[in-house]
Design an enzyme around this catalytic site. Structure first.
Site, PDB file in Angstrom:
ATOM      1  N   ARG A  99     -38.417  57.665   6.896  1.00 62.23           N
ATOM      2  CA  ARG A  99     -36.954  57.801   6.865  1.00 62.23           C
ATOM      3  C   ARG A  99     -36.564  58.527   8.139  1.00 62.23           C
ATOM      4  NH1 ARG A  99     -35.456  62.903   5.262  1.00 62.23           N
ATOM      5  NH2 ARG A  99     -36.933  63.363   3.631  1.00 62.23           N
ATOM      6  N   HIS A 139     -32.607  63.466   4.212  1.00 59.69           N
ATOM      7  CA  HIS A 139     -32.908  62.985   2.859  1.00 59.69           C
ATOM      8  C   HIS A 139     -31.662  62.403   2.204  1.00 59.69           C
ATOM      9  CE1 HIS A 139     -34.169  62.897  -1.307  1.00 59.69           C
ATOM     10  NE2 HIS A 139     -33.146  63.655  -1.610  1.00 59.69           N
ATOM     11  N   TYR A 180     -37.876  70.746   8.915  1.00 59.53           N
ATOM     12  CA  TYR A 180     -39.221  70.492   8.393  1.00 59.53           C
ATOM     13  C   TYR A 180     -40.022  69.469   9.185  1.00 59.53           C
ATOM     14  CZ  TYR A 180     -36.447  66.929   5.871  1.00 59.53           C
ATOM     15  OH  TYR A 180     -35.587  65.917   5.543  1.00 59.53           O
TER      16      TYR A 180
HETATM   17  C1  LIG Z   1     -37.143  64.849 -11.842  1.00 60.07           C
HETATM   18  C2  LIG Z   1     -36.487  65.205 -10.550  1.00 60.07           C
HETATM   19  N1  LIG Z   1     -36.872  66.330  -9.902  1.00 60.07           N
HETATM   20  C3  LIG Z   1     -36.276  66.682  -8.741  1.00 60.07           C
HETATM   21  C4  LIG Z   1     -35.280  65.915  -8.217  1.00 60.07           C
HETATM   22  C5  LIG Z   1     -34.590  66.358  -6.926  1.00 60.07           C
HETATM   23  N2  LIG Z   1     -35.003  65.484  -5.815  1.00 60.07           N
HETATM   24  C6  LIG Z   1     -34.240  64.434  -5.465  1.00 60.07           C
HETATM   25  S1  LIG Z   1     -34.970  63.514  -4.312  1.00 60.07           S
HETATM   26  C7  LIG Z   1     -36.334  64.504  -4.241  1.00 60.07           C
HETATM   27  C8  LIG Z   1     -37.465  64.113  -3.350  1.00 60.07           C
HETATM   28  C9  LIG Z   1     -38.029  62.774  -3.706  1.00 60.07           C
HETATM   29  O1  LIG Z   1     -38.922  62.339  -2.759  1.00 60.07           O
HETATM   30  P1  LIG Z   1     -39.655  60.954  -2.806  1.00 60.07           P
HETATM   31  O2  LIG Z   1     -40.070  60.638  -4.191  1.00 60.07           O
HETATM   32  O3  LIG Z   1     -40.708  60.991  -1.783  1.00 60.07           O
HETATM   33  O4  LIG Z   1     -38.531  59.895  -2.416  1.00 60.07           O
HETATM   34  P2  LIG Z   1     -37.619  59.795  -1.137  1.00 60.07           P
HETATM   35  O5  LIG Z   1     -36.366  60.588  -1.403  1.00 60.07           O
HETATM   36  O6  LIG Z   1     -38.374  60.308   0.015  1.00 60.07           O
HETATM   37  O7  LIG Z   1     -37.288  58.346  -1.008  1.00 60.07           O
HETATM   38  C10 LIG Z   1     -36.176  65.576  -5.106  1.00 60.07           C
HETATM   39  C11 LIG Z   1     -37.135  66.681  -5.260  1.00 60.07           C
HETATM   40  C12 LIG Z   1     -34.908  64.754  -8.931  1.00 60.07           C
HETATM   41  N3  LIG Z   1     -33.929  63.943  -8.506  1.00 60.07           N
HETATM   42  N4  LIG Z   1     -35.537  64.411 -10.076  1.00 60.07           N
END
Ligand SMILES: Cc1ncc(C[n+]2csc(CCOP(=O)(O)OP(=O)(O)O)c2C)c(N)n1
Lengths: 325, 367
Positions: free
Chosen positions: B266, B270, B280
């Protein structure tokens, strides 16, 4: 008509919904060949096959996620959580996902899940197997919570729950499973959701109870009747939403109320009932709202359960206190 | 006591790193690395892939613009992930069920939701969830979609839809959630038609992939569920498409689920809510990924074949952006959600308490 236990009544209901609607599915841990650890699903896999009644891997969130997905694709899932203490593993699926489906899709898609689970205590199970966790779920918009107090209602309410197009958490009292029998009509009948039942009519005081405490309350009503005290007993049956109208009507007649629950005082639905009364019927009251509940400890280990769970004696004491206020 | 340990754990651990190279068709210098697969695509196919990526990037740029103007709600940027998202979703058929995560909005649009609906979803309007596509709304709870995908896939199987599967997505962080394993394990145990896609973009918000797990690849997390899995170059749309298509064919042949890990990146933050990726990761971390850009790569191939030009692309982007502007105007016309409607849709049969609340709000809202 035959005398049946609470378990037999539930099995009866499941048999009927499986027979009636080919889209209904029963699944969970050990519900197949074993018929469930309490034998509530006994014989159903044999009768309806492994496509309709099947064992799952041991994972509650997985079981409830499976239910959500099946519900969305046109099926009517009836998943079982083996003991309610294990429902925490599935809270997101139940509260965060299933209960919100209709709302999220504006009714264009829904997931009509009926989650069955045993709860309550008094059967000396291992830790985490007995608990009264209804209040964790009654605070969930979009989810109905049903807690039958007797075999007749268990059958009729379960059929209503499965036929309802919204998710229902159907809680079965562990102690009632085999401790009481009712005359159960053969075949299909329903008991309405969202509707409390006046199980004893009376004019001096109202007891509002649910689950196993309904039977303790009836014992008290019977005993006090001998002293010419007339107690009305209301069984909530559906504990979310609660049927305030039935409660108000009773209080307008008796002017006194005691709320009884098996759960700890800070848990359960007693506080919700008390709050509804203070909003809707406070001017009809001649005495404070009385409450009987378990103490606010963590659920006790097996040996102490019997002292901890409120019984008829405590209810009687509270009823007399409120009557003599 | 023997001196030699009974098991050589270090050897077992090392063996875990013994994994095949990620599948690739076109490398970062736009050289074909798998001629056979490359030749299976017609010129029209190649142009179509390019168009989809250009569309997704234009959607991203325009949405970011709207976001800066304060016209968006929640938005998770997709720039850099075009090959992974478009490559996999183009392998879907209309009858397939999509279980997207919040970053998978372009796939949802591709699968049948309108851009207007996507914008309404972003802004938090229920109409954004009422699309006709066979899909759930973008999932916010990480892991939940994997669980639900097992159920949807079982539903598809039970409905005897032989040419349909469930597609679901999560990120690298999502593979740490217990639910993602539960979902894959259920799908494996029941042999249902589900395709689990992990878009490994290197970060879960600020937490790097390395801190999620000691597993050398995320693909091998499917091994424990008995599911075949592969890593694919997530910046190569030809590879992403070919692998997703092969997976879909394998699944619809009745072979049970598959998991695909796409190695992608990405470029931006985020989410548009203002996290700063400079906190980071460094420019040095990111630059090599810019060099792998999926659009640059395919554009070069197309230009060499005389199938693409800058002018053509500029015109295309302009047209796409104009249509996104129309879409947001459509979204602007939609009146906010009413509380009385919210109460009406909480249950099929409103509770007595709710009926009173509905009456109260209907009156309030009529003033
Ligand atoms: C159960 C849960 N815990 C925490 C979050 C908060 N949160 C939203 S996105 C994220 C990171 C997710 O990363 P990844 O799975 O690698 O997907 P990306 O956003 O990089 O596509 C977090 C911690 C959430 N939405 N759901």
């Amino acid at each position: 008509m035959a005398k049946k236990t609470y378990i037999q009544a539930i099995t009866d209901a499941l048999d009927i919904v499986l027979e009636d609607d080919p889209k209904t599915l029963i699944f969970g841990e050990d519900v197949g060949k074993n018929g469930g650890v309490f034998r509530t699903t006994q014989g159903l896999q044999e009768k309806y096959g492994e496509d309709r009644v099947f064992d799952t891997p041991l994972a509650e969130s997985g079981i409830l996620g499976l239910a959500t997905g099946l519900g969305l694709t046109g099926w009517r899932p009836i998943p079982e959580i083996q003991f309610m203490g294990f429902s925490f593993e599935a809270v997101d699926q139940i509260v965060g996902q299933e209960a919100r489906m209709r709302f999220r899709f504006d009714g264009t898609k829904t997931s009509p899940v009926t989650i069955r689970t045993p709860y309550g205590g008094g059967t000396h199970t291992a830790e985490m197997h007995a608990d009264n966790l209804e209040s964790y779920f009654t605070g969930t918009p979009g989810l109905r919570v049903v807690m039958p107090s007797n075999p007749y209602d268990a059958k009729g309410l379960l059929i209503s729950s499965v036929e309802n197009n919204d998710p229902v958490l159907f809680m079965e009292n562990l102690k009632l499973y085999r401790s009481m029998k009712d005359d159960i009509p053969d075949g299909k009948y329903t008991v309405p959701l969202d509707k409390a039942n006046v199980v004893r009519e009376g004019s001096d005081i109202t007891i509002v109870a649910y689950g196993a405490e309904v039977n303790e309350s009836i014992k008290v009503a019977d005993k006090l009747a001998e002293d010419n005290i007339s107690v009305e007993v209301i069984d909530l049956r559906t504990v979310s939403p609660i049927d305030s109208e039935t409660i108000f009507k009773s209080i307008e007649k008796t002017h006194k109320v005691v709320i009884v629950q098996e759960a700890q005082k800070m848990a359960g639905v007693g506080a919700q009932v008390a709050s509804a009364i203070s909003e809707g019927a406070v001017l009809s009251l001649d005495a404070p709202v009385g409450r009987v509940a378990a103490p606010n400890s963590v659920y006790p280990f097996a040996q102490s359960e019997d002292y901890w769970i409120p019984g008829a004696d405590e209810i009687e004491e509270k009823v007399k206190e409120i009557l003599n206020y | 006591m023997a001196n030699e340990p009974i098991v050589d754990f270090e050897a077992i651990k090392n063996d875990l790193t013994n994994v095949p190279k990620p599948i690739q068709v076109l490398n970062e210098s736009a050289e074909v690395t798998d001629q056979e697969v490359f030749d299976s695509f017609s010129d029209d196919d190649l142009v179509e892939f390019m168009k989809k990526m250009v569309w997704e990037r234009a959607l991203h740029e325009q949405t970011m613009n709207f976001s800066r103007q304060g016209r968006m709600g929640f938005y998770a940027p997709t720039e850099g992930e075009e090959a992974s998202e478009m490559g996999t979703v183009l392998a879907m058929k209309k009858q397939d069920y999509l279980l997207p995560a919040y970053r998978d909005v372009p796939q949802l649009i591709q699968h049948g939701a309108t851009v207007t609906e996507a914008y309404l979803w972003s802004r938090g309007h229920v109409i954004g969830n009422k699309f006709k596509a066979r899909s759930l709304m973008p999932q916010i709870i990480i892991g939940a979609a994997y669980n639900e995908a097992a159920g949807v896939a079982m539903g598809i199987k039970k409905n005897k839809e032989e040419d349909a599967i469930a597609f679901t997505y999560t990120g690298d962080g999502g593979t740490s959630q217990g639910d993602s394993y539960e979902g894959m394990n259920f799908a494996g145990a029941f042999q249902v038609p589900a395709l689990f896609i992990v878009q490994n973009n290197g970060f879960a918000i600020s937490t790097p992939r390395k801190k999620q797990t000691a597993a050398p690849t995320l693909a091998q997390k499917a091994v424990a569920a008995g599911i075949p899995s592969v890593q694919v170059d997530g910046m190569d749309i030809l590879a992403c498409y070919a692998v997703a298509k092969a997976a879909r064919d394998y699944i619809t042949a009745g072979n049970g689920p598959v998991m695909i890990e796409t190695l992608t990146y990405r470029y931006g933050a985020h989410s548009s809510a203002g996290d700063d990726p400079k906190r980071y990761r460094t420019k040095e971390d990111t630059q090599p990924w810019f060099d792998k850009d999926p659009l640059i790569r395919l554009r070069k191939v197309l230009e060499d074949k005389g199938l693409w030009s800058d002018e053509q692309e500029d015109k295309m982007v302009e047209e796409y952006k104009a249509s996104f502007k129309d879409s947001i105007k459509e979204a602007d016309k939609v009146a906010p959600d009413k509380v009385s409607d919210m109460l009406k849709r909480t249950f099929e049969i409103p509770t007595p308490e709710m009926r009173k609340e509905i009456e109260k709000f209907v009156e309030k809202e009529s003033k």
